[in-house]
Motif scaffolding. Structure first.
Motif, short mmCIF file in Angstrom:
data_model
loop_
_atom_site.label_atom_id
_atom_site.label_comp_id
_atom_site.label_asym_id
_atom_site.label_seq_id
_atom_site.Cartn_x
_atom_site.Cartn_y
_atom_site.Cartn_z
N CYS A 1 -14.88 -53.14 -5.43
CA CYS A 1 -15.78 -52.13 -6.00
C CYS A 1 -17.19 -52.67 -6.19
CB CYS A 1 -15.21 -51.60 -7.32
SG CYS A 1 -14.97 -52.84 -8.60
N ILE A 2 -17.36 -53.96 -6.47
CA ILE A 2 -18.69 -54.53 -6.67
C ILE A 2 -19.45 -54.58 -5.35
CG2 ILE A 2 -19.96 -56.58 -7.38
CD1 ILE A 2 -18.76 -55.06 -9.67
N SER A 3 -18.82 -55.06 -4.29
CA SER A 3 -19.51 -55.14 -3.00
C SER A 3 -19.83 -53.76 -2.45
CB SER A 3 -18.65 -55.92 -2.00
OG SER A 3 -17.38 -55.34 -1.85
N ILE A 4 -18.97 -52.77 -2.74
CA ILE A 4 -19.26 -51.40 -2.29
C ILE A 4 -20.49 -50.85 -3.01
CG2 ILE A 4 -18.40 -49.04 -2.49
CD1 ILE A 4 -17.43 -50.53 -0.06
N LEU A 5 -20.59 -51.09 -4.31
CA LEU A 5 -21.77 -50.65 -5.05
C LEU A 5 -23.02 -51.33 -4.53
CD1 LEU A 5 -20.22 -50.68 -8.64
CD2 LEU A 5 -21.00 -48.66 -7.39
N CYS A 6 -22.91 -52.59 -4.17
CA CYS A 6 -24.07 -53.29 -3.60
C CYS A 6 -24.47 -52.72 -2.25
CB CYS A 6 -23.77 -54.79 -3.47
SG CYS A 6 -23.63 -55.65 -5.04
N LEU A 7 -23.49 -52.27 -1.45
CA LEU A 7 -23.81 -51.66 -0.16
C LEU A 7 -24.52 -50.32 -0.35
CD1 LEU A 7 -20.60 -52.45 1.92
CD2 LEU A 7 -22.88 -53.40 2.25
N ILE A 8 -24.08 -49.54 -1.35
CA ILE A 8 -24.79 -48.29 -1.65
C ILE A 8 -26.22 -48.60 -2.07
CG2 ILE A 8 -24.85 -46.27 -3.16
CD1 ILE A 8 -21.82 -46.41 -3.33
N TYR A 9 -26.38 -49.64 -2.89
CA TYR A 9 -27.72 -50.01 -3.34
C TYR A 9 -28.57 -50.51 -2.18
CZ TYR A 9 -31.40 -52.39 -5.93
OH TYR A 9 -32.62 -52.80 -6.42
N THR A 10 -27.96 -51.21 -1.22
CA THR A 10 -28.72 -51.72 -0.08
C THR A 10 -29.36 -50.59 0.71
OG1 THR A 10 -27.25 -53.63 0.08
CG2 THR A 10 -28.54 -53.09 2.02
N LEU A 11 -28.64 -49.47 0.86
CA LEU A 11 -29.23 -48.30 1.54
C LEU A 11 -30.56 -47.91 0.89
CD1 LEU A 11 -26.10 -45.98 1.92
CD2 LEU A 11 -27.38 -46.99 3.79
#
Length: 846
Positions: free
Chosen positions: A712-722
């Motif tokens: 869940c942490i890496s997924i949130l970071c990927l959303i933030y990267t967008l």
């Protein structure tokens, strides 16, 4: 407003261009008026955010609560495993199994678990005295209730050539103690107290038995070690804030004491901080609860908020210095706030989609909800609170006050009579500024470096081939990483790295990974167990597993006793009257549910247990077993479910964590495509889509190569990267496509000169603020650090290396701008010739 139609251009093209221009100028006009409103009422826009922060911030202190249900946070909210658990619980309640081994339970409940590990080369079986002392100490604890005691051996070495698989030695033994609570709140509290005492006892026994290593785990250990990350990270977050404050202050400074804005950089970071505090207050007032995943919100919000701060500072430097300070603030707003509004809207859209019902992980949903509130308040505080600070700073500059000491700057004649150190401290740059320089802000050290050195170097024809090779290497590693993505269903990824839970999990993985967890096999419909075809189907389903089955034992009993039970009456009669009454088979009574209709008994449900042989990658193989067994329950004549408590966390976890980023990415793509015909320039959106895709795939691939799982942490970071990529690439690209210079090279130089300073300031502050996360001993913060470091690094690489080179190769073309300028120059020359012919006596003047 006049629009010239290109030769051969369709009529629709000119109308779309007019629409884009009208919308763009309308947005700029609105932001200009907003800037004028802020500049005319700075006290109001300074006071309202401060009052909001005090109100909500202080209220939040009394309502602060932590989330205590870890399963609710990280397990998929809607999964088949939870339905299977409910069915298993309704068929076989927990209190009916109080005399069985721990493997019979279908829910963990309250428990204490310990692994006793011998020294390297020793045999744990020869240390029975220490094991029994530990066991007796646990059973003698106060407030204990009925326990289920199970044991396993780990690191087993079998006797060579032994037909019955005799154990020669073992390295470790695992003992589990389950407590009965029966759903009672009072007994649950007693159980919690027992678990605390159990952990203390294990630490005490470790000191007494130096020849054994004890690793303990209780039901509350996972939650405790999950929450421990927040406690460990408190001081490091404060250090991050100090580093960001220092970086923002230094990067906003100049040698010019009049135009330097160190306090604005400081106040900009504080503006973001108080907006985050206000957002936290609103969340807690609305009965929100804190969990350790929310640790990333300050870093996410800071990365976006400081971008707006630095862009407003750059916009202020681009305004004309001879204008009144109120007009300069309005011009800065019209120049910056249009793009910042667009990027803030995209932040809200992407995280809003992450907070939608489509998100199946509660921790991701809660994080996205909090992030949406933070983004809204961040935007409000930037244009109100920080805008007011900009107004006051502009007023001081217009009145020639020192940017640090706030005293009147003396005249040049007065400074010439003073010592050198005094001249250095009080100089307003009048000596450095030559007569032909119209913008004294060009002396800012980052802007000077970009203009005089970097822009010429990156656009050099000999540098471009190396940049292309660099991008090919970057794309290759990214693609290679994307092919190796692994899901992070293990809860260990979210715990403090030096916690007892992680130590226990590592030892268990090393010595107890040969077998899967005990999988409950529940037949929930009446079945003709006496039928030979049904018996064959059961054997076929259980093939490949080590089974603990009443059916298998009963068939063996009938065979040894030479009893025939080929019909329903005989089968059930012998089962009840003979088999289940024997002491060695009495524990199977809890695995069979009988019903009586008149004088006839029926078996309406039963259960058995399966254990699969696994390798070191135990979790992945268990998921594969689950995926193979479930379809068989639909295709076979036997209706069954399979369940283990760990399935709640692993069931379709990879799909659950990837859905939010896919939805967010689709949302961004959809918004950018729909605004192709509306926002500024369609090629700007096209390049933005390409850039964001390249950065997102780069971060995804590189984080996989860096051993970061999809949790869940890496997924949130990927959303933030967008959003982080859009935040930094959008101003650069839109300035490039709208630039009117003769060549693409000149256009990209202008883009870097206008926005490069703000981009470099923000990414540098962002990356420096991540450094303290390295020193937090937690897997959660390690994942956060790695992902955000890759996000900032890939964005910086694209903004300053890849885009400046690739934009000089590909469209949009700048030839029509060159033709327009040539036509204007020719027209101007013709006018000058006419003036010379009409006024031959004033040729010199002309």
């Amino acid at each position: 407003m006049c629009f010239l139609r290109r030769p051969g251009a369709p009529a629709s093209w000119i109308w779309w261009r007019m629409l884009r221009q009208v919308l763009r100028r309308g947005l700029q006009s609105f932001c200009h008026r907003l800037g004028l409103c802020v500049s005319r009422h700075p006290v109001f826009f300074l006071t309202v955010p401060a009052v909001l922060t005090i109100t909500f911030g202080l209220s939040a202190l009394n309502r602060f609560q932590t989330e205590g249900d870890l399963e609710r946070l990280v397990a998929p909210s809607h999964s088949l495993a939870k339905i299977e658990r409910s069915l298993a619980s309704s068929l076989f309640p927990l209190d009916q199994s109080k005399s069985q081994l721990y493997s019979d339970l279908h829910t963990p409940g309250r428990y204490g678990r310990v692994i006793l590990l011998s020294s390297p080369g020793d045999n744990i079986l020869l240390q029975a005295e220490g094991i029994l002392q530990t066991h007796r100490a646990v059973l003698e604890m106060k407030d204990g209730r009925n326990s289920f005691i199970g044991h396993q051996l780990g690191g087993v070495v079998e006797v060579p050539n032994s037909k019955d698989q005799r154990v020669k030695s073992a390295r470790a033994i695992q003992i589990t103690y389950y407590l009965q609570t029966y759903g009672s709140a009072t007994q649950d509290l007693i159980g919690e107290k027992w678990e605390n005492e159990f952990c203390k006892l294990m630490r005490k026994l470790q000191e007494e038995h130096q020849d054994l290593q004890l690793y303990s785990l209780a039901s509350f250990s996972l939650w405790r070690d999950f929450h421990k990350t927040s406690i460990l990270a408190r001081s490091k977050v404060l250090v991050s804030l100090v580093l960001i404050l220092t970086t923002a202050t230094l990067s906003s400074s100049m040698k010019d004491c009049l135009r330097s804005k160190p306090f604005l950089g400081l106040l900009g970071v504080l503006t973001v901080c108080i907006s985050i505090a206000t957002a936290a207050g609103i969340i807690f007032i609305t009965d929100g609860k804190y969990n350790s995943t929310l640790l990333g919100i300050p870093f996410f919000a800071m990365g976006h908020g400081t971008k707006g701060v630095f862009e407003l500072l750059s916009g202020w430097r681009r305004t004309k210095e001879n204008l009144p300070f109120k007009d300069r603030v309005a011009d800065a707003y019209s120049d910056v706030m249009v793009t910042y509004t667009m990027t803030s809207s995209l932040y809200f859209i992407t995280f809003g989609m992450g907070a939608s019902p489509f998100t199946n992980i509660e921790a991701v949903k809660i994080f996205c909800q909090n992030m949406c509130v933070s983004i809204l308040l961040n935007y409000f505080y930037i244009f109100s609170f920080f805008g007011s600070c900009l107004v006051f700073a502009g007023q001081l500059e217009q009145n020639r006050y020192h940017s640090i000491f706030c005293c009147k700057i003396p005249s040049a004649e007065y400074l010439d009579r003073k010592p050198v150190w005094f001249q250095t401290v009080m100089s307003d740059g009048h000596q450095q500024t030559s007569h032909h320089e119209t913008n004294p802000y060009q002396h800012h050290f980052i802007q000077h470096f970009l203009r005089e050195h970097y822009n010429e170097w990156i656009t050099n024809i000999y540098v471009k081939p190396f940049v292309v090779i660099l991008y090919l290497i970057y794309a290759s590693f990214s693609f290679m990483g994307c092919l190796q993505i692994s899901d992070g269903a293990s809860i260990i990824n979210l715990l403090a790295s030096d916690s007892p839970s992680v130590s226990y999990a590592m030892v268990q993985q090393k010595y107890f990974s040969n077998y899967s967890p005990v999988i409950g096999f529940y037949v929930y419909e009446p079945l003709e167990y006496w039928n030979s075809s049904v018996q064959e189907d059961l054997q076929r389903l259980c093939s490949g597993f080590t089974a603990v089955s009443w059916v298998e034992q009963y068939y063996q009993f009938l065979k040894v006793s030479n009893i025939s039970a080929s019909n329903k009456t005989d089968f059930i009669s012998v089962l009840q009257s003979s088999f289940l009454k024997k002491p060695e088979f009495q524990h199977f009574r809890n695995d069979i549910i009988f019903s009586k209709a008149g004088d006839e008994n029926n078996i309406i449900a039963s259960r058995l247990y399966l254990v699969a042989r696994t390798s070191r990658d135990k979790q992945k193989e268990v998921i594969e077993v689950l995926d193979k067994l479930r379809p068989l329950s639909l295709s076979k004549s036997i209706r069954f479910i399979v369940f283990n408590p760990s399935f709640v966390f692993t069931d379709h976890y990879s799909l659950s964590v990837t859905v939010p980023v896919l939805i967010a990415g689709f949302g961004v793509l959809l918004v950018l495509i729909l605004t192709f015909i509306l926002v500024i320039h369609p090629l700007g959106n096209f390049w933005l889509i390409l850039s964001v895709t390249s950065i997102e795939l780069g971060v995804l691939g590189l984080m996989t190569l860096w051993n970061v799982d999809m949790d869940c942490i890496s997924i949130l970071c990927l959303i933030y990267t967008l959003n982080f990529a859009i935040d930094h690439c959008a101003p650069l690209l839109y300035t490039f496509v709208l630039a009117t210079e003769h060549t693409r090279t000149q256009c990209i130089k202008r883009s870097l000169q206008e926005h490069g300073t703000a981009i470099l300031q923000n990414i540098t502050s962002f990356l420096i603020g991540l450094v303290p996360l390295l020193f937090v001993p937690s897997n959660l913060t390690f994942t956060l650090f790695k992902c955000l470091l890759l996000s900032g690094g890939c964005t910086l690489l694209h903004c300053f290396v890849i885009l400046p080179v690739f934009l000089t190769f590909f469209p949009p073309s700048k030839k029509h701008h060159k033709k327009k300028k040539r036509a204007k120059r020719k027209e101007r020359e013709e006018i000058e010739c006419i003036e010379i012919q009409e006024n031959p006596d004033h040729v010199t003047t002309v």
